[in-house]
Design a protein around this motif. Structure first.
Motif, PDB file in Angstrom:
ATOM      1  N   VAL A 128      60.721   6.744 -55.045  1.00 29.69           N
ATOM      2  CA  VAL A 128      60.086   5.623 -54.203  1.00 29.69           C
ATOM      3  C   VAL A 128      60.996   5.223 -53.189  1.00 29.69           C
ATOM      4  N   GLU A 129      62.294   4.953 -53.453  1.00 23.45           N
ATOM      5  CA  GLU A 129      63.333   4.548 -52.657  1.00 23.45           C
ATOM      6  C   GLU A 129      63.800   5.398 -51.491  1.00 23.45           C
ATOM      7  N   HIS A 130      63.724   6.761 -52.092  1.00 16.92           N
ATOM      8  CA  HIS A 130      63.802   7.907 -51.253  1.00 16.92           C
ATOM      9  C   HIS A 130      62.798   8.204 -50.220  1.00 16.92           C
ATOM     10  N   PHE A 131      61.526   8.119 -50.746  1.00 16.25           N
ATOM     11  CA  PHE A 131      60.512   7.993 -49.778  1.00 16.25           C
ATOM     12  C   PHE A 131      60.511   7.065 -48.746  1.00 16.25           C
ATOM     13  N   LEU A 132      60.743   5.990 -48.984  1.00 18.06           N
ATOM     14  CA  LEU A 132      60.819   4.830 -48.103  1.00 18.06           C
ATOM     15  C   LEU A 132      61.661   4.964 -47.128  1.00 18.06           C
ATOM     16  N   GLY A 133      62.981   5.630 -47.427  1.00 15.59           N
ATOM     17  CA  GLY A 133      63.952   5.675 -46.587  1.00 15.59           C
ATOM     18  C   GLY A 133      63.651   6.870 -45.571  1.00 15.59           C
ATOM     19  N   ARG A 134      62.870   7.647 -45.764  1.00 16.32           N
ATOM     20  CA  ARG A 134      62.265   8.466 -44.750  1.00 16.32           C
ATOM     21  C   ARG A 134      61.075   8.117 -43.911  1.00 16.32           C
ATOM     22  N   ALA A 135      60.573   6.926 -44.248  1.00 11.89           N
ATOM     23  CA  ALA A 135      59.159   6.866 -43.983  1.00 11.89           C
ATOM     24  C   ALA A 135      59.265   6.172 -42.335  1.00 11.89           C
ATOM     25  N   PRO A 136      58.642   6.602 -41.418  1.00 11.14           N
ATOM     26  CA  PRO A 136      58.757   6.351 -39.966  1.00 11.14           C
ATOM     27  C   PRO A 136      57.935   4.941 -39.537  1.00 11.14           C
ATOM     28  N   ILE A 137      58.374   3.952 -40.506  1.00 16.14           N
ATOM     29  CA  ILE A 137      57.833   2.648 -40.157  1.00 16.14           C
ATOM     30  C   ILE A 137      58.826   1.507 -40.194  1.00 16.14           C
ATOM     31  N   PRO A 138      58.474   0.425 -39.514  1.00 15.03           N
ATOM     32  CA  PRO A 138      59.646  -0.769 -39.936  1.00 15.03           C
ATOM     33  C   PRO A 138      59.650  -1.210 -40.974  1.00 15.03           C
ATOM     34  N   THR A 139      60.364  -1.235 -42.005  1.00 13.22           N
ATOM     35  CA  THR A 139      60.410  -1.493 -43.615  1.00 13.22           C
ATOM     36  C   THR A 139      59.800  -3.106 -43.633  1.00 13.22           C
ATOM     37  N   ASP A 140      60.060  -3.935 -42.659  1.00 15.37           N
ATOM     38  CA  ASP A 140      59.910  -5.429 -42.796  1.00 15.37           C
ATOM     39  C   ASP A 140      58.203  -5.340 -42.505  1.00 15.37           C
ATOM     40  N   ARG A 141      57.650  -4.165 -42.295  1.00 10.39           N
ATOM     41  CA  ARG A 141      56.108  -4.700 -41.896  1.00 10.39           C
ATOM     42  C   ARG A 141      55.391  -3.975 -43.391  1.00 10.39           C
ATOM     43  N   LEU A 142      56.333  -3.454 -44.168  1.00  9.13           N
ATOM     44  CA  LEU A 142      55.430  -2.894 -45.549  1.00  9.13           C
ATOM     45  C   LEU A 142      55.174  -4.323 -46.443  1.00  9.13           C
ATOM     46  N   ILE A 143      53.910  -4.706 -46.798  1.00  5.13           N
ATOM     47  CA  ILE A 143      53.625  -5.738 -47.159  1.00  5.13           C
ATOM     48  C   ILE A 143      53.442  -5.683 -48.755  1.00  5.13           C
ATOM     49  N   GLY A 144      53.690  -4.213 -49.273  1.00  4.70           N
ATOM     50  CA  GLY A 144      53.145  -4.145 -50.839  1.00  4.70           C
ATOM     51  C   GLY A 144      53.011  -2.833 -51.237  1.00  4.70           C
ATOM     52  N   PHE A 145      52.769  -2.407 -52.489  1.00  2.00           N
ATOM     53  CA  PHE A 145      52.774  -1.200 -53.201  1.00  2.00           C
ATOM     54  C   PHE A 145      51.236  -1.381 -53.912  1.00  2.00           C
ATOM     55  N   GLY A 146      50.649  -0.463 -53.889  1.00  2.00           N
ATOM     56  CA  GLY A 146      49.394  -0.217 -54.867  1.00  2.00           C
ATOM     57  C   GLY A 146      49.802   1.118 -55.819  1.00  2.00           C
ATOM     58  N   VAL A 147      49.481   1.038 -56.955  1.00  2.46           N
ATOM     59  CA  VAL A 147      49.938   2.174 -57.960  1.00  2.46           C
ATOM     60  C   VAL A 147      48.792   2.462 -58.734  1.00  2.46           C
ATOM     61  N   GLY A 148      48.394   3.864 -58.772  1.00  2.00           N
ATOM     62  CA  GLY A 148      47.322   4.274 -59.323  1.00  2.00           C
ATOM     63  C   GLY A 148      47.931   5.134 -60.745  1.00  2.00           C
TER      64      GLY A 148
END
Length: 391
Positions: A128-148
């Motif tokens: 997940v950390e690797h994925f977020l590091g590559r995501a094209p978004i400002p990380t301060d706008r990520l408000i949460g995780f949902g997991v199935g």
């Protein structure tokens, strides 16, 4: 006998009204303040005050002007959701693969990656950390995780009570993940989040009573009743794979295809189809249910018999569910729908003939993305933040 207690504090009422306004904008955008007041039955003063707050918070935006009222006057200012005001991360942990997405407030997937399933938390969190590091978004706008997750999950504390395909029992996934990432985490059964995804952006969009059934490694079911996810008293609603679709099995059956699996998924899921075929042709070298379908297409009678039997069990389960729940639509997803041309027509015919009502049966529109997108939707439904209500 218990009863529900509804909070009527000013703060709670304000939060409810905000959520109602956001939901109305999402459904009707672009829309004016006057039309919001008319639809929600809130006073124009309340609507204007809350809209001003939402504008300041950056959740909604003014997007032009509408038509002047018939009695004259200024043209109304129209409002829409700011789709990229915030982002959510949805993670769908399946029996064979993990799908991870980032989506915005409108459900548009901005990035997605799929990896083989890993059941140890350290590997999962590192991914997940690797994925977020590559995501094209400002990380301060990520408000949460949902997991199935597959199996039985207690939503209130995010405890995975039982996930046989992952070897998880009483795993505090929510607590462990929040400790690692310092953001809110919402954990839910994988088919429940798939149902949320289909209702947000797929085959169940606009529906209030939906049954979502996925057939893959196991067989699960998500129930949306009156627009809300139904979890059951013990967090185990929708365990479709535990239906007993043969009365003879009541007294003697004890042969799960995977330890912890129920009767129906041991007769009709992908591993069950594979096992039945292996036993009949006495060839354990065949290791994929897809081979069984391919052989049926080429005229293999044994493969046809195995698949026909699986179809009858699935059809019986759907008929019973339709009779019990009376849904607007039944959505079928999962790996087995990749061979729906062989699997689906007979099921639809049987349900039409034997169910008490003519419920529409649809195939998932989102396919393999349903669970991850629905996990993102879970955050927007449950997280107490300015964005609650955009879903």
């Amino acid at each position: 006998m218990g009863r529900y207690i509804v909070s009527r504090t000013p703060r709670a009422m304000k939060r409810m009204n905000k959520r109602l306004i956001l939901a109305t904008i999402r459904e009707k955008q672009p829309i004016s303040r006057a039309d919001i007041a008319e639809i929600t039955l809130l006073s124009r003063t309340t609507v204007s005050q809350l809209i001003d707050e939402l504008l300041e918070e950056g959740v909604v935006k003014e997007t032009g002007t509408g038509v002047s009222p018939t009695q004259g006057g200024r043209r109304p200012v129209l409002l829409s959701i700011v789709e990229d005001a915030a982002f959510v991360c949805g993670i769908d942990i399946g029996g064979s693969q993990i799908t991870t997405v980032i989506c915005n407030l409108s459900g548009r997937i901005l990035c997605k990656e799929v990896i083989p399933t890993c059941s140890d938390l350290l590997s999962l969190f590192q991914w997940v950390e690797h994925f977020l590091g590559r995501a094209p978004i400002p990380t301060d706008r990520l408000i949460g995780f949902g997991v199935g997750t597959p199996g039985i999950t207690r939503f209130e504390d995010g405890m995975v009570l039982s996930a046989p395909s992952l070897g998880w029992t009483d795993l505090p996934l929510k607590a462990e993940m929040e400790r690692r990432f310092h953001l809110p985490v919402y954990v839910e059964n994988d088919v429940n989040v798939a149902a949320l995804g289909e209702c947000w952006r797929g085959a169940g969009e606009g529906k209030q009573h939906v049954v979502m059934i996925t057939i893959g490694t196991g067989i699960g079911c998500g129930l949306i009743l009156n627009g809300e996810l139904y979890r059951g008293c013990h967090w185990a609603s929708g365990e479709f794979g535990f239906m007993v679709t043969d009365s003879q099995a009541i007294d003697h059956w004890n042969d799960p295809v995977v330890t912890g699996f129920g009767y129906l998924e041991s007769r009709a899921g992908c591993p069950a189809i594979l096992r039945q075929y292996q036993r009949r042709v006495r060839n354990p070298a065949i290791t994929d249910a897809k081979v069984v379908f391919d052989r049926w297409r080429r005229g293999d009678e044994v493969a046809g018999q195995v698949i026909q039997e699986a179809k009858r069990h699935v059809a019986a389960g759907i008929i019973n569910t339709v009779a019990l729940v009376d849904p607007e639509v039944v959505i079928l997803g999962g790996r087995l729908m990749n061979s729906r041309d062989l699997f689906l027509p007979q099921i639809v015919k049987s349900v039409k003939r034997l169910a008490p009502i003519q419920t529409e049966i649809r195939v998932s529109q989102l396919g393999a993305d349903a669970g991850a997108l629905g996990a993102g939707a879970l955050v927007l439904r449950e997280h107490d933040c300015p964005y609650q209500g955009v879903l």
